[in-house]
Design a protein around this motif. Sequence first.
Motif, PDB file in Angstrom:
ATOM      1  N   ILE B 302      -2.985   0.477   3.047  1.00 48.49           N
ATOM      2  CA  ILE B 302      -3.290  -0.395   3.619  1.00 48.49           C
ATOM      3  C   ILE B 302      -2.130  -0.033   5.102  1.00 48.49           C
ATOM      4  O   ILE B 302      -1.764  -0.204   6.458  1.00 48.49           O
ATOM      5  CB  ILE B 302      -2.653  -1.981   3.313  1.00 48.49           C
ATOM      6  CG1 ILE B 302      -1.261  -1.886   2.466  1.00 48.49           C
ATOM      7  CG2 ILE B 302      -4.245  -2.533   2.727  1.00 48.49           C
ATOM      8  CD1 ILE B 302      -0.922  -3.349   1.979  1.00 48.49           C
ATOM      9  N   CYS B 395      -2.891 -13.614   2.706  1.00 52.18           N
ATOM     10  CA  CYS B 395      -2.427 -12.511   1.490  1.00 52.18           C
ATOM     11  C   CYS B 395      -1.941 -12.864   0.502  1.00 52.18           C
ATOM     12  O   CYS B 395      -1.280 -12.402  -0.421  1.00 52.18           O
ATOM     13  CB  CYS B 395      -2.687 -11.452   1.915  1.00 52.18           C
ATOM     14  SG  CYS B 395      -4.475 -10.925   2.309  1.00 52.18           S
ATOM     15  N   CYS B 428      -5.064  -7.762   3.494  1.00 55.30           N
ATOM     16  CA  CYS B 428      -5.309  -7.637   4.919  1.00 55.30           C
ATOM     17  C   CYS B 428      -4.898  -7.669   6.199  1.00 55.30           C
ATOM     18  O   CYS B 428      -5.116  -7.748   7.592  1.00 55.30           O
ATOM     19  CB  CYS B 428      -6.286  -9.661   5.258  1.00 55.30           C
ATOM     20  SG  CYS B 428      -5.457 -10.576   4.593  1.00 55.30           S
ATOM     21  N   GLN B 429      -3.730  -7.004   6.302  1.00 61.68           N
ATOM     22  CA  GLN B 429      -2.714  -6.674   7.413  1.00 61.68           C
ATOM     23  C   GLN B 429      -3.405  -7.674   8.596  1.00 61.68           C
ATOM     24  O   GLN B 429      -2.790  -7.623   9.898  1.00 61.68           O
ATOM     25  CB  GLN B 429      -3.046  -5.682   8.148  1.00 61.68           C
ATOM     26  CG  GLN B 429      -2.834  -4.375   6.227  1.00 61.68           C
ATOM     27  CD  GLN B 429      -1.620  -3.678   6.502  1.00 61.68           C
ATOM     28  OE1 GLN B 429      -0.590  -2.978   7.441  1.00 61.68           O
ATOM     29  NE2 GLN B 429      -0.603  -4.432   5.445  1.00 61.68           N
ATOM     30  N   GLY B 430      -2.759  -8.935   8.086  1.00 58.83           N
ATOM     31  CA  GLY B 430      -2.151  -9.637   9.225  1.00 58.83           C
ATOM     32  C   GLY B 430      -3.405 -10.026   9.655  1.00 58.83           C
ATOM     33  O   GLY B 430      -3.435 -11.133  10.888  1.00 58.83           O
ATOM     34  N   GLN B 431      -4.924  -9.980   9.652  1.00 58.94           N
ATOM     35  CA  GLN B 431      -6.471 -10.169  10.240  1.00 58.94           C
ATOM     36  C   GLN B 431      -5.987 -12.004  10.374  1.00 58.94           C
ATOM     37  O   GLN B 431      -6.692 -12.581  11.675  1.00 58.94           O
ATOM     38  CB  GLN B 431      -7.395  -9.756   9.751  1.00 58.94           C
ATOM     39  CG  GLN B 431      -8.341 -10.454   9.580  1.00 58.94           C
ATOM     40  CD  GLN B 431      -9.778  -9.896   8.768  1.00 58.94           C
ATOM     41  OE1 GLN B 431      -9.090  -8.666   7.776  1.00 58.94           O
ATOM     42  NE2 GLN B 431     -10.768 -10.451   8.918  1.00 58.94           N
ATOM     43  N   HIS B 432      -5.334 -12.607   9.241  1.00 59.57           N
ATOM     44  CA  HIS B 432      -5.869 -14.036   9.684  1.00 59.57           C
ATOM     45  C   HIS B 432      -4.411 -14.460   9.979  1.00 59.57           C
ATOM     46  O   HIS B 432      -5.093 -16.012   9.852  1.00 59.57           O
ATOM     47  CB  HIS B 432      -6.332 -14.575   8.197  1.00 59.57           C
ATOM     48  CG  HIS B 432      -7.131 -14.455   8.112  1.00 59.57           C
ATOM     49  ND1 HIS B 432      -8.468 -14.394   8.714  1.00 59.57           N
ATOM     50  CD2 HIS B 432      -8.129 -13.217   6.851  1.00 59.57           C
ATOM     51  CE1 HIS B 432     -10.003 -14.382   8.040  1.00 59.57           C
ATOM     52  NE2 HIS B 432      -9.125 -13.586   6.891  1.00 59.57           N
TER      53      HIS B 432
END
Lengths: 314, 463
Positions: B302, B395, B428-432
């Motif tokens: 990630i 996450c 998700c490395q900040g996607q949401h």
Amino acid sequence: MDSGVNVIAGAGLSGLTLARELLDRGFQVRVLELRRRVGGISIIDGDARRILDKLSDIPVELEKAIVRVGGRTLAVSRSGVEGVVRGITAIGFRVPSPAELGILGDRPSGVFPFHVALDLTMEGLSIGRRIAIYGYNRYSVLLAEKLLEAGAREIYIIAPEKTPIKTPDHIEVLEGRVRRVKGVARVESVLVGSSILEVDTLVTAIFKTWNPFPNFDVVGHAAVEVYEPQALVETSKLLADNMACESNERIGVVVEGDIQVFPRVVRRCLKRILIARPRGGRVKVNGVSVDLSMGYAVVDVGGLSSVRISVEGV
Amino acid sequence: MERYDVVVVGSGIVGLLVAYELSKRGVSVAVVDENLEPGFGVSKGHASVIHVIQPPFSSLKSVLAVHGNKLYDRLVGELGVRYRRLKALLVASNAVQLAILPLLYIVLKLLYETRGFKVGIVGGRELRDVEPNVRGWAAIAVDGYAIVDSFDLIYKLFEACRSLGVVFHLGTRVTGVNVSQDCVDIETTRGSLKASFLVNAAGLNSDYIALQTGFKVRVEGRRGSMLVFDRLQVRNIVTPLVLLERRGTKGGGVIPTTWGHTIWGPNLASDISKGDRGVYHEDVAVLLRRFSRIVKVRGRIIKAYAGLRPTSHKGDFIIAYSPTSRRVVNIVGIDSPGLTAAPAIAVMVLDMLRKAGLKLGLKRRPPSLRYLSTRDKLVLGLSVQGDEGVIVCPCMSVSLADIARAVRGGARTLDGVIFRTKLAMGSCQGQHCLGRALIEFSRMTGVEPRYVVKGGEGSWIVE
Ligand SMILES: Cc1cc2nc3c(=O)[nH]c(=O)nc-3n(C[C@H](O)[C@H](O)[C@H](O)COP(=O)(O)OP(=O)(O)OC[C@H]3O[C@@H](n4cnc5c(N)ncnc54)[C@H](O)[C@@H]3O)c2cc1C
């Protein structure tokens, strides 16, 4: 949480269409949504919005997140915590991290996963002036249009590989892989193949399926890499049919090559399945040739006990 | 002009620990750092391992690492920082390595056990039981390592310092130092400060500050790159058993983090640079080659990041008064394992300041900084309510309440929120969450979104 109720995680196009399909078949459902709005990434998709508009009567619990912590799956909201045993993941695509996509270099501000670029743009904020969008697909093109509307000066779509889709003339498409980001405070440039592209923003718009919740079924973009809104609707119909099927007998599905099949487990009474391949081409289903130039096709499997699918011409 | 007993240049782990120990003893302290938040220098890009001894064993580095290691349990207990003791396993995964294992075992036993770290051998079957993801025939196990949530440590130290009365001048660069008979004048980009004593804990810039006080030293940045996976792959630190390594491929291990991820690395790059924190494809290839031999990959990559080790021209830590005055204590060349040594460096520096005439009062109790984050509560099966139930980052289970706490704790940048809460650090490395996080941070601080920065000056997020 009541185990007779089907919990759907995500109120995007697939979550909402699945809710409708299940309600039509007499199931009880709850739709839980992390964000304060419904629609997911389909919010910028005109074709999808026409479908979404007809689903506005479905009750959605907003700002209610499904999370996985300490080995348990929970629904968390302002009003508290509920345990969830089973449900359906409809949380859409995952955008791989830059590192996973092979993009190395500096870590300045201005590198956004697709969803963040979309969320900020929807809030009326401008994410940059010269923007590279990595990934060439329906959503990257839609976002490009949206960003141009919002005042971006230059947009480049970067296609990691040849994809057979149409682009409006005013958007430039470059081919190549993004390998590095350069910039101290803000993105200054990205390295595409061996050429430098001066931009202040990089949006990653490459999509993968995923299901972070064990024991959850999965639908839509979380399950298959398809780009047509109609394909998402199909996954919902198929999953609802599959769930309504009483028999536990299954159809054996054998796949050769980079083909995705939905649903993963096909029950005997399911008459149709969805086959997806983002690269398009043709596949053979039990010897019969099927066109996948839309990236997917729904094929009849009624009465079959096994299905063999392979890429044509390999 | 503001006058302090001690001005500390640098709010990395070293500067913060010096300030913390001084303020507990009633000394008036100001900390100056050019970054907008504490710990944004070298201390944000390391591997979070509390090491044991370091070759060469007679070096100051090694002595302070051993001492620092022993001080950690108390320090993290006092502050309530996430931390876990574990072993390092040197894994033999081929015949050559297996052949040298007994010899190395004897050598390590002699070296480590005299300093209080137990060394043992782990057989093949036991290795598979303890570390099911590790491929190896046998291993040497060294006790006494630990992993620490270093962001938790940095920000708890910062909060403790603030409540003990330490004044922070952040976003303020020291441009000149003038030492006279009875005081030190410190020029900064935002006015000048006066102090009775100066502590130079300026990391990669410690040579520049030292030079201002007539102390000639040189510091180079040696890059180390790391990969982060979103799942735990190991319980202990795992590294291949090798005797000699070439530069460029040396170092690092497979390291579990306190929040359930795994770090591979860091390596030691063969080139030298003070500014370049970029990650290169060659470095990643080295890490992948080195560690995929001994562990089965679990989870996804990630993140790839790099840090710069401030290495002195001597190769060892240099902790010394300036040649012209004992009013200045320089802490130079704190490369690896500086995180480990930091508590011991603070003890040493306090002693030097005392010898130079600084009066230390009786130890005060530090404030209690224990709290449960939303994630902690969910893990413990506790209920959450109100803003704690509004999850922004699914996450890592980070809620609005966690962001609000970060803001109360002094976060001034989005990275400041990220490091304090672990928002956007999951799969998700900040996607949401990053979009909402920016909006909420802006609302809570009253800073318009277009003036919010990611980390440093000029790192705008939206226009
Ligand atoms: C890749 C890598 C991995 C590592 N892994 C480990 C590990 O696992 N275990 C371990 O023990 N150690 C490890 N280390 C070492 C450890 O990270 C460092 O020793 C430690 O962080 C140094 O802390 P510091 O406070 O001295 O420096 P810094 O954190 O750099 O603090 C110095 C501060 O001074 C400020 N400053 C500089 N000049 C000025 C100026 N003129 N005016 C105002 N402010 C100024 C900077 O902004 C900075 O915040 C690692 C290092 C690297 C690079």
